[in-house]
Design a protein around this motif. Sequence first.
Motif, short mmCIF file in Angstrom:
data_model
loop_
_atom_site.label_atom_id
_atom_site.label_comp_id
_atom_site.label_asym_id
_atom_site.label_seq_id
_atom_site.Cartn_x
_atom_site.Cartn_y
_atom_site.Cartn_z
N UNK A 74 30.48 41.05 -10.23
CA UNK A 74 31.78 41.63 -9.92
C UNK A 74 31.90 43.02 -10.55
N UNK A 75 31.47 43.13 -11.80
CA UNK A 75 31.51 44.43 -12.46
C UNK A 75 30.72 45.47 -11.67
N UNK A 76 29.50 45.15 -11.28
CA UNK A 76 28.67 46.13 -10.58
C UNK A 76 29.23 46.48 -9.21
N UNK A 77 30.03 45.58 -8.63
CA UNK A 77 30.68 45.88 -7.35
C UNK A 77 31.96 46.70 -7.53
N UNK A 133 32.50 48.80 -10.45
CA UNK A 133 32.14 49.50 -11.68
C UNK A 133 33.11 50.62 -12.06
N UNK A 134 33.43 51.48 -11.12
CA UNK A 134 34.27 52.64 -11.43
C UNK A 134 35.65 52.22 -11.96
N UNK A 135 36.27 51.27 -11.31
CA UNK A 135 37.60 50.83 -11.71
C UNK A 135 37.56 50.14 -13.08
N UNK A 136 36.57 49.30 -13.32
CA UNK A 136 36.48 48.59 -14.59
C UNK A 136 36.13 49.55 -15.72
N UNK A 137 35.22 50.48 -15.47
CA UNK A 137 34.90 51.48 -16.49
C UNK A 137 36.13 52.31 -16.85
N UNK A 138 36.93 52.66 -15.86
CA UNK A 138 38.16 53.42 -16.11
C UNK A 138 39.13 52.59 -16.96
N UNK A 139 39.24 51.32 -16.67
CA UNK A 139 40.11 50.43 -17.45
C UNK A 139 39.64 50.31 -18.89
N UNK A 140 38.33 50.20 -19.08
CA UNK A 140 37.77 50.14 -20.43
C UNK A 140 38.07 51.42 -21.20
#
Length: 99
Positions: free
Chosen positions: A61-64, A66-73
């Motif tokens: 899910x992360x790799x699909x 990635x951009x949104x989750x990295x931004x949240x982190x």
Amino acid sequence: MSLDQRIERTDGICGGKPRIAGHRITVQDVLVWHERLGWSVDQIASEYDLSLADVYAALAYYFSHREKIDRSLEESRAFIERMKKDQSSEQTEPLAEDG
């Protein structure tokens, strides 16, 4: 259970962040443990009583997304830094030492 059923998002639970279905363990949690702390998939599954499929689903899910989750982190990291700065600037006297 399919891969799509292993990750869910629910308003009001974990801030609506994607998480492993039936758990309060977010995709971000799994990512940090695996990528940043170097835990193996087996370690994560064992430590949190998850199936290997759950952990791999979170990573997929992360790799699909990635951009949104990295931004949240990054937003979370920046928030923590602001809070640390605000706390240290509010403290006007040094803490008393015990003894």
